[in-house]
Design a protein around this motif. Sequence first.
Motif, short mmCIF file in Angstrom:
data_model
loop_
_atom_site.label_atom_id
_atom_site.label_comp_id
_atom_site.label_asym_id
_atom_site.label_seq_id
_atom_site.Cartn_x
_atom_site.Cartn_y
_atom_site.Cartn_z
N UNK A 4 47.60 43.75 31.78
CA UNK A 4 47.10 43.82 30.41
C UNK A 4 45.58 43.95 30.46
N UNK A 5 45.02 44.58 29.43
CA UNK A 5 43.56 44.78 29.40
C UNK A 5 42.84 43.45 29.21
N UNK A 6 43.44 42.57 28.41
CA UNK A 6 42.80 41.28 28.09
C UNK A 6 43.07 40.26 29.20
N UNK A 7 42.02 39.62 29.75
CA UNK A 7 42.30 38.58 30.73
C UNK A 7 42.93 37.37 30.03
N UNK A 8 43.69 36.58 30.79
CA UNK A 8 44.27 35.37 30.21
C UNK A 8 43.16 34.44 29.76
N UNK A 9 43.25 33.94 28.55
CA UNK A 9 42.24 32.97 28.11
C UNK A 9 42.62 31.59 28.64
N UNK A 10 41.62 30.88 29.07
CA UNK A 10 41.88 29.55 29.65
C UNK A 10 40.80 28.56 29.26
N UNK A 11 41.27 27.42 28.77
CA UNK A 11 40.36 26.31 28.53
C UNK A 11 40.61 25.25 29.58
N UNK A 195 34.83 26.65 37.43
CA UNK A 195 35.16 27.41 36.21
C UNK A 195 35.46 28.87 36.59
N UNK A 196 34.70 29.41 37.55
CA UNK A 196 34.95 30.79 37.97
C UNK A 196 36.29 30.87 38.71
N UNK A 197 36.53 29.95 39.61
CA UNK A 197 37.77 29.95 40.42
C UNK A 197 39.00 29.84 39.53
N UNK A 198 38.91 29.00 38.50
CA UNK A 198 40.08 28.79 37.63
C UNK A 198 40.17 29.83 36.51
N UNK A 199 39.20 30.73 36.47
CA UNK A 199 39.23 31.78 35.43
C UNK A 199 39.07 31.20 34.04
#
Length: 317
Positions: A4-11, A195-199
Motif C-alpha cells: 500500500x502507498x500509505x505506511x502503517x500508522x503507529x503510536x 521510534x525509527x526502528x518501530x516505525x
Amino acid sequence: MIATAEPTRRGRFAPSPSGPLHLGSLLTAVGSYLDAKHQKAEWLVRIEDIDHTRSKPAYAGQILKTLECFGLYWDGEVLYQHTRLDAYQEAFDRLAQEGHLYPCHCSRARVAATTTANGRYTQVCKPDRRTTLSPIASSAITSAWRFDTESFDAITLHDRLQGSLTQHVHQTVGDFVIRRRDGEFTYQLAVVVDDAFQGITDVVRGADLFDNTPRQRLLQNALRWPSPTTLHLPVLVEKTGEKLSKSRQALALDPTQSPALLSHVLRLLGHAPPTDLADAPVHAQLQWAIEAWRIERLPRQTDCYLSTDPALPTQQP
Ligand code: GLU
C-alpha cells in the motif's frame, strides 16, 4: 501481499519502569492509545529501561499488568530498551563517523561550573576541528559524548496540540550528551533509534518532553530518518504545582477502581464519558472514547499542566 502507498500508522506508549503506573502516566497511556486507535493505527508499548540506576524489572511487569487492567492492550511484542544496545551503538557510530560527536571529559562539577544559568552547556570540551572516529576507536574511549549542535539553525516544529515551537538548540541547550561517561546511551539517542526502528509515526507523550523534541529532530535529521508527528499532552501536577510523579499521587493505581479511574482520566482529557458510561467497564468506556476522540477537546493550557482535583473544571468541547 499487496503493497500500500500509505505506511502503517503507529503510536506508542514508552514508560520508564522507575515506579508503578500512576494517574499521570495512565493519562499519557490513555491519550496515546485513543489517538492511535481513533486513527486505526497500531499502538505499541516500549519499556524505556536503559537507565539501570532508576529502572526496576518488577515495575515493568507491574506497568504492563496495570495497562491490561485498564483495557489498554498493545499490538505486537513489548520492546525493552535493555535489548537494544547494539542498535544504539550502531547509530552512535554513524554519528561519530559523520563528525557529529565529540568526547567530553568534564566532571559533573565542571559541567555545572561552565553551564549558563539557563542550563546551556558552553562547549568547553569541543575540539577546534570536529573529531571523526572509527567505531572501534569511539567505543574504546571512556568519556561522555556530545552531539555538536553548532552548525544547525533554529528548528520550528508543529505539535498537534501545543502548536508551534521554535528552538535554536545550540543557543538554548547547547551540545547535549548522547552517551554518558559510564557508557550508557541517553534517552535522546535511544528514543530516536527506537521510534525509527518501530516505525512510529505518531508520538503522544507528556508536555514535559515538548522542549526535548528539537534535539530529537536534530538526531533524526542527522541519521536521515523521518520525524514522527507529536502531540504533547498536559502533565498532571498536584494543586501545589508539584509534579505528580514526585508526589504521593504517584502511588500504584488500584485495579479494582479501574472504571472510576479511567472515567476520571477521560474527563481530565476533555472526554468525559456520558453519564450512563461513567461507571461502565473499561472496555465500554474505551470503545466510546475511541469514537469520540478529538484533539479540539483536549485541554491545552499554556503551562501544560492540569489539576488532579476532580472538582476543578476541565476544558469542555
Ligand atoms: N520514558 C519517558 C517517560 O516515561 C517517555 C519518553 C517518550 O515518550 O518519549 O517519561
